[in-house]
Scaffold this motif. Structure first.
Motif, PDB file in Angstrom:
ATOM      1  N   ASP A  38       0.987  -1.121  -0.204  1.00 42.51           N
ATOM      2  CA  ASP A  38       0.063   0.070  -0.411  1.00 42.51           C
ATOM      3  C   ASP A  38       1.249   1.061  -0.241  1.00 42.51           C
ATOM      4  O   ASP A  38       0.505   1.984  -0.286  1.00 42.51           O
ATOM      5  CB  ASP A  38      -0.913   0.406   1.332  1.00 42.51           C
ATOM      6  CG  ASP A  38      -2.376  -0.939   0.891  1.00 42.51           C
ATOM      7  OD1 ASP A  38      -2.357  -1.531  -0.017  1.00 42.51           O
ATOM      8  OD2 ASP A  38      -3.150  -1.441   1.821  1.00 42.51           O
ATOM      9  N   GLU A  39       1.974   1.371   0.812  1.00 40.26           N
ATOM     10  CA  GLU A  39       3.053   2.534   0.970  1.00 40.26           C
ATOM     11  C   GLU A  39       3.145   2.466  -1.277  1.00 40.26           C
ATOM     12  O   GLU A  39       3.175   3.598  -1.503  1.00 40.26           O
ATOM     13  CB  GLU A  39       4.100   2.292   1.055  1.00 40.26           C
ATOM     14  CG  GLU A  39       4.893   3.124   1.699  1.00 40.26           C
ATOM     15  CD  GLU A  39       6.212   3.511   3.248  1.00 40.26           C
ATOM     16  OE1 GLU A  39       7.633   3.747   2.675  1.00 40.26           O
ATOM     17  OE2 GLU A  39       6.066   2.627   4.080  1.00 40.26           O
ATOM     18  N   CYS A  40       3.658   1.632  -2.009  1.00 44.34           N
ATOM     19  CA  CYS A  40       3.552   1.897  -3.246  1.00 44.34           C
ATOM     20  C   CYS A  40       2.969   2.182  -3.848  1.00 44.34           C
ATOM     21  O   CYS A  40       2.525   3.568  -4.883  1.00 44.34           O
ATOM     22  CB  CYS A  40       3.507   0.534  -3.817  1.00 44.34           C
ATOM     23  SG  CYS A  40       5.352  -0.606  -3.078  1.00 44.34           S
ATOM     24  N   LYS A 103      16.714   3.208  -2.351  1.00 47.35           N
ATOM     25  CA  LYS A 103      16.492   4.288  -1.490  1.00 47.35           C
ATOM     26  C   LYS A 103      14.335   4.228  -1.442  1.00 47.35           C
ATOM     27  O   LYS A 103      14.335   4.807  -0.065  1.00 47.35           O
ATOM     28  CB  LYS A 103      15.761   5.896  -1.996  1.00 47.35           C
ATOM     29  CG  LYS A 103      17.090   6.854  -2.257  1.00 47.35           C
ATOM     30  CD  LYS A 103      16.807   7.753  -2.998  1.00 47.35           C
ATOM     31  CE  LYS A 103      18.440   8.505  -3.249  1.00 47.35           C
ATOM     32  NZ  LYS A 103      18.119   9.470  -4.203  1.00 47.35           N
ATOM     33  N   LEU A 104      13.780   2.819  -1.890  1.00 42.81           N
ATOM     34  CA  LEU A 104      12.459   2.351  -1.197  1.00 42.81           C
ATOM     35  C   LEU A 104      13.045   1.998   0.303  1.00 42.81           C
ATOM     36  O   LEU A 104      13.211   1.602   0.592  1.00 42.81           O
ATOM     37  CB  LEU A 104      12.272   1.545  -2.314  1.00 42.81           C
ATOM     38  CG  LEU A 104      11.915   2.250  -3.564  1.00 42.81           C
ATOM     39  CD1 LEU A 104      11.194   0.749  -4.668  1.00 42.81           C
ATOM     40  CD2 LEU A 104      10.720   3.332  -3.694  1.00 42.81           C
ATOM     41  N   PRO A 105      11.429   2.076   0.490  1.00 34.95           N
ATOM     42  CA  PRO A 105      11.382   0.868   1.749  1.00 34.95           C
ATOM     43  C   PRO A 105      11.673  -0.188   1.748  1.00 34.95           C
ATOM     44  O   PRO A 105      10.776  -0.963   0.668  1.00 34.95           O
ATOM     45  CB  PRO A 105      10.213   1.647   2.254  1.00 34.95           C
ATOM     46  CG  PRO A 105      10.040   2.445   1.303  1.00 34.95           C
ATOM     47  CD  PRO A 105      10.448   3.133   0.602  1.00 34.95           C
ATOM     48  N   ALA A 106      12.286  -1.429   2.586  1.00 30.40           N
ATOM     49  CA  ALA A 106      12.004  -2.904   2.180  1.00 30.40           C
ATOM     50  C   ALA A 106      10.807  -3.317   1.957  1.00 30.40           C
ATOM     51  O   ALA A 106      10.593  -4.026   1.729  1.00 30.40           O
ATOM     52  CB  ALA A 106      12.568  -3.053   3.380  1.00 30.40           C
ATOM     53  N   CYS A 107       9.552  -2.741   2.298  1.00 31.49           N
ATOM     54  CA  CYS A 107       8.869  -2.959   2.013  1.00 31.49           C
ATOM     55  C   CYS A 107       7.809  -2.481   0.626  1.00 31.49           C
ATOM     56  O   CYS A 107       7.093  -3.795   0.412  1.00 31.49           O
ATOM     57  CB  CYS A 107       7.739  -2.874   3.015  1.00 31.49           C
ATOM     58  SG  CYS A 107       7.463  -1.074   3.535  1.00 31.49           S
ATOM     59  N   CYS A 108       8.019  -1.859  -0.016  1.00 29.42           N
ATOM     60  CA  CYS A 108       8.343  -1.951  -1.020  1.00 29.42           C
ATOM     61  C   CYS A 108       9.453  -2.713  -2.839  1.00 29.42           C
ATOM     62  O   CYS A 108       9.073  -2.523  -3.460  1.00 29.42           O
ATOM     63  CB  CYS A 108       8.579  -0.944  -1.314  1.00 29.42           C
ATOM     64  SG  CYS A 108       7.335   0.375  -0.565  1.00 29.42           S
ATOM     65  N   LYS A 109      10.612  -3.039  -1.818  1.00 28.24           N
ATOM     66  CA  LYS A 109      11.170  -4.228  -2.419  1.00 28.24           C
ATOM     67  C   LYS A 109      10.650  -5.839  -2.699  1.00 28.24           C
ATOM     68  O   LYS A 109       9.905  -5.652  -1.509  1.00 28.24           O
ATOM     69  CB  LYS A 109      12.210  -4.112  -2.172  1.00 28.24           C
ATOM     70  CG  LYS A 109      13.208  -2.733  -2.089  1.00 28.24           C
ATOM     71  CD  LYS A 109      14.306  -2.245  -1.470  1.00 28.24           C
ATOM     72  CE  LYS A 109      14.871  -0.830  -1.834  1.00 28.24           C
ATOM     73  NZ  LYS A 109      16.444  -0.771  -1.402  1.00 28.24           N
ATOM     74  N   GLU A 114      16.830  -5.897  -0.094  1.00 31.03           N
ATOM     75  CA  GLU A 114      17.779  -4.403  -0.136  1.00 31.03           C
ATOM     76  C   GLU A 114      18.211  -5.037  -1.620  1.00 31.03           C
ATOM     77  O   GLU A 114      18.540  -5.951  -2.060  1.00 31.03           O
ATOM     78  CB  GLU A 114      18.828  -4.007   0.866  1.00 31.03           C
ATOM     79  CG  GLU A 114      18.128  -3.784   1.687  1.00 31.03           C
ATOM     80  CD  GLU A 114      16.920  -2.248   1.406  1.00 31.03           C
ATOM     81  OE1 GLU A 114      17.588  -1.262   0.914  1.00 31.03           O
ATOM     82  OE2 GLU A 114      16.029  -1.782   2.339  1.00 31.03           O
ATOM     83  N   GLY A 115      19.021  -3.951  -2.090  1.00 37.21           N
ATOM     84  CA  GLY A 115      20.013  -3.754  -3.611  1.00 37.21           C
ATOM     85  C   GLY A 115      19.011  -5.191  -4.264  1.00 37.21           C
ATOM     86  O   GLY A 115      19.973  -5.576  -5.533  1.00 37.21           O
ATOM     87  N   HIS A 116      17.452  -4.867  -4.973  1.00 31.71           N
ATOM     88  CA  HIS A 116      17.301  -6.211  -5.995  1.00 31.71           C
ATOM     89  C   HIS A 116      17.971  -5.871  -7.381  1.00 31.71           C
ATOM     90  O   HIS A 116      18.475  -6.349  -7.917  1.00 31.71           O
ATOM     91  CB  HIS A 116      16.311  -6.656  -5.570  1.00 31.71           C
ATOM     92  CG  HIS A 116      15.236  -7.553  -6.551  1.00 31.71           C
ATOM     93  ND1 HIS A 116      15.967  -9.509  -6.691  1.00 31.71           N
ATOM     94  CD2 HIS A 116      14.801  -7.823  -7.579  1.00 31.71           C
ATOM     95  CE1 HIS A 116      15.321  -9.391  -7.120  1.00 31.71           C
ATOM     96  NE2 HIS A 116      14.327  -8.787  -7.742  1.00 31.71           N
TER      97      HIS A 116
END
Length: 119
Positions: A38-40, A103-109, A114-116
């Motif tokens: 939902d943040e995305c 820079k996106l929060p982890a929940c948005c990846k 991280e770093g995907h």
């Protein structure tokens, strides 16, 4: 003479009316994104709904499909996809901008990793 004058007036009004219409049209497209939560949704919709030429943007989080209604004489589909990329998300064939993705929060990846990058 009256018929000629009437024809002239009708043609003049017709041409004036047509010249007032915009040259572009409104298009609706569905873009596959890499959005995760939902943040995305808030981030993407928030940015696009305040973009000149975009009439409407709504993300369905479960399917990751973004529906965008826009005026193609103001903004192009490629420009919309580029903007999504600059937010850190993939937009169809356009890869996410790596710096924005980082820079996106982890929940948005994907999987909270991280770093995907370039997903």
């Amino acid at each position: 003479m009256k018929n000629s004058l009437l024809l002239f007036v009708v043609l003049l009004v017709s041409n004036f009316g047509f010249s007032q219409k915009p040259t572009g049209k409104t298009e609706t497209v569905i873009i596959q994104t890499s959005a995760e939560c939902d943040e995305c949704k808030e981030r993407i919709e928030g940015a696009l709904n305040y973009t000149k030429g975009v009439k409407f943007a709504e993300l369905d989080v479960p399917s990751r499909k973004l529906t965008v209604k826009f005026k193609n004489d103001v903004i192009s589909l490629d420009e919309i996809k580029k903007q999504i990329s600059l937010l850190g998300y993939q937009a169809d064939e356009v890869k996410a901008d790596q710096a924005a993705f980082d820079k996106l929060p982890a929940c948005c990846k994907p999987n909270g990793m991280e770093g995907h990058g370039g997903h």
